[in-house]
Design an enzyme around this catalytic site. Sequence first.
Site, PDB file in Angstrom:
ATOM      1  N   ALA A  21     -55.943  35.017 -53.427  1.00 41.75           N
ATOM      2  CA  ALA A  21     -55.427  34.724 -54.745  1.00 41.75           C
ATOM      3  C   ALA A  21     -55.069  33.362 -54.987  1.00 41.75           C
ATOM      4  CB  ALA A  21     -54.430  35.876 -54.953  1.00 41.75           C
ATOM      5  N   THR A  22     -54.713  32.756 -53.799  1.00 43.79           N
ATOM      6  CA  THR A  22     -54.117  31.340 -54.204  1.00 43.79           C
ATOM      7  C   THR A  22     -55.175  30.470 -54.655  1.00 43.79           C
ATOM      8  OG1 THR A  22     -52.542  31.503 -52.465  1.00 43.79           O
ATOM      9  CG2 THR A  22     -53.157  29.303 -52.862  1.00 43.79           C
ATOM     10  N   ASN A 101     -44.091  39.285 -57.414  1.00 39.16           N
ATOM     11  CA  ASN A 101     -43.823  39.775 -56.069  1.00 39.16           C
ATOM     12  C   ASN A 101     -42.582  39.602 -55.769  1.00 39.16           C
ATOM     13  OD1 ASN A 101     -44.264  36.978 -56.798  1.00 39.16           O
ATOM     14  ND2 ASN A 101     -44.104  36.443 -54.630  1.00 39.16           N
ATOM     15  N   GLN A 129     -50.525  41.370 -56.917  1.00 43.82           N
ATOM     16  CA  GLN A 129     -49.654  42.603 -56.704  1.00 43.82           C
ATOM     17  C   GLN A 129     -49.895  43.723 -57.558  1.00 43.82           C
ATOM     18  OE1 GLN A 129     -47.532  42.544 -54.080  1.00 43.82           O
ATOM     19  NE2 GLN A 129     -47.331  40.624 -53.568  1.00 43.82           N
ATOM     20  N   SER A 149     -56.266  39.829 -54.575  1.00 44.70           N
ATOM     21  CA  SER A 149     -56.103  39.257 -53.290  1.00 44.70           C
ATOM     22  C   SER A 149     -56.401  40.506 -52.306  1.00 44.70           C
ATOM     23  CB  SER A 149     -54.548  39.126 -52.928  1.00 44.70           C
ATOM     24  OG  SER A 149     -54.296  39.040 -51.472  1.00 44.70           O
ATOM     25  N   HIS A 151     -55.515  41.147 -48.966  1.00 45.52           N
ATOM     26  CA  HIS A 151     -54.568  41.708 -47.956  1.00 45.52           C
ATOM     27  C   HIS A 151     -53.431  42.366 -48.690  1.00 45.52           C
ATOM     28  CE1 HIS A 151     -51.172  38.684 -47.886  1.00 45.52           C
ATOM     29  NE2 HIS A 151     -52.118  38.150 -48.671  1.00 45.52           N
ATOM     30  N   THR A 189     -70.282  29.294 -47.511  1.00 43.62           N
ATOM     31  CA  THR A 189     -70.755  30.745 -47.017  1.00 43.62           C
ATOM     32  C   THR A 189     -69.927  31.832 -47.242  1.00 43.62           C
ATOM     33  OG1 THR A 189     -71.706  29.678 -45.240  1.00 43.62           O
ATOM     34  CG2 THR A 189     -71.617  31.891 -44.939  1.00 43.62           C
ATOM     35  N   CYS A 275     -37.903  32.608 -49.092  1.00 43.23           N
ATOM     36  CA  CYS A 275     -39.156  33.146 -49.056  1.00 43.23           C
ATOM     37  C   CYS A 275     -40.269  32.424 -49.631  1.00 43.23           C
ATOM     38  CB  CYS A 275     -39.348  34.478 -49.887  1.00 43.23           C
ATOM     39  SG  CYS A 275     -40.697  34.902 -50.946  1.00 43.23           S
TER      40      CYS A 275
END
Lengths: 351, 94
Positions: A21-22, A101, A129, A149, A151, A189, A275
């Site tokens: 997502a970044t 988040n 999120q 994202s 993960h 790739t 964080c």
Amino acid sequence: RAQVAALIGASPKEIVFTSGATESNNISIKGVMHFYKDKKRHVITTQTEHKCVLDSCRHLQQEGFEVTYLPVGSDGLIDLDRLRKEIRPDTGLISVMAVNNEIGVVQPVEAIGQICKEFNVPFHTDAAQALGKIKVDVEKWNVSLMSLSGHKIYGPKGVGALYMRRRPRIRVEPQMNGGGQERGIRSGTVPTPLVVGMGAACELAMKEMEYDEKRIKGLQERLLNGIREKIDGVLVNGSMDRRYVGNLNLSFAYVEGESLLMGLKEVAVSSGSACTSASLEPSYVLRALGVDEDMAHTSIRFGIGRFTTEEEIDRAVELTVKQVEKLREMSPLYEMVKEGIDIKQIQWAQH
Amino acid sequence: MAASGVAAPTRTEVLQLYRSLLRVARQFCDYNIREYSKRRTIDAFRDNKNLTDPSQLSAAFSDGKAQLEVAKRQALVYSLYAPKVKSIMDIKPS
């Protein structure tokens, strides 16, 4: 690709795979503004966005673009009227994250989408999120760009996606140049194992969303009620109504955040401060909410997910209550409060 | 899915699948995955308890069997890479 598209109500042709997502946020913000740089010089975003969005905006500012950072109310939501007022003829992008988040609040994305449609400004949302947790619909929300994202929905790390609307087509300047993979938007790739993982995660998320939400809501209530039954002075940061059920950000009065964190060794929580930065400053998100400095320092974020068990919640309640009581016992401030002294009226003597 | 040609599972087959799933769930060394597998199995079978339409029954049964295969494979892979430190929830207080 179809699996990801199905989860957000898009066509597979509108999905571009990225490293996360970044990266998707970077492509959206810098890519759109660079493409339209001759006519559009203004970006609107919020003060509570993820670091990668804020950093990309800062980068644009250094290049000479203008950025408006919308403030949020004490409930974490933006003011729609304020948003309308800030839109200019040269506004090239509005970026507002769907679910925050740190505090878990859900922004009024449908209403924002309507405003963007009215003023014909592209709408980008960071839905990292939100994906698989709340109902995401690119048509209803009227988004032109959406960052996803892998993960965050129990897929592999290192993969994400960017939704790019085809009708009307949004254009971006690619941030990764090369062989022209992913329709020229993102060369390099495509990592097949990661992409397959993300697709499977999306398909599962679609099937399990209702079941997960019901269960997690119950766990969130259990956590909050469990803590509130035993101790007072517990504040929830961010709106209670417009919130994702799996996130609970709490502030405990008269307790210091870092010491609470050190005492909660067995629970995986994050404090409101460190964080996103290496310094011990309280988080910029809480500051944007207008939370008092002392309450901001003492905030803890609890995350509840598909794999969280009832026992873990009960253990977390037990440990948190024990730690907070212990710290308050040691705190002279708390003693004064119990005696009825108003802390804000104290004149602290210089030594 | 050619569910029309497949006969609905018998009660014995369903119970066997249920027990197999719970047995595999216990083999996970990861606390969270283990608990999830148990919980999800119990909830899914409970939700489908009142199905009567044969094609729906077959579909649910095939789905369950597919999940069993995934669980068996994953329990094995997880055990190959089991971390030395157990989850705090697995450590009984002395």
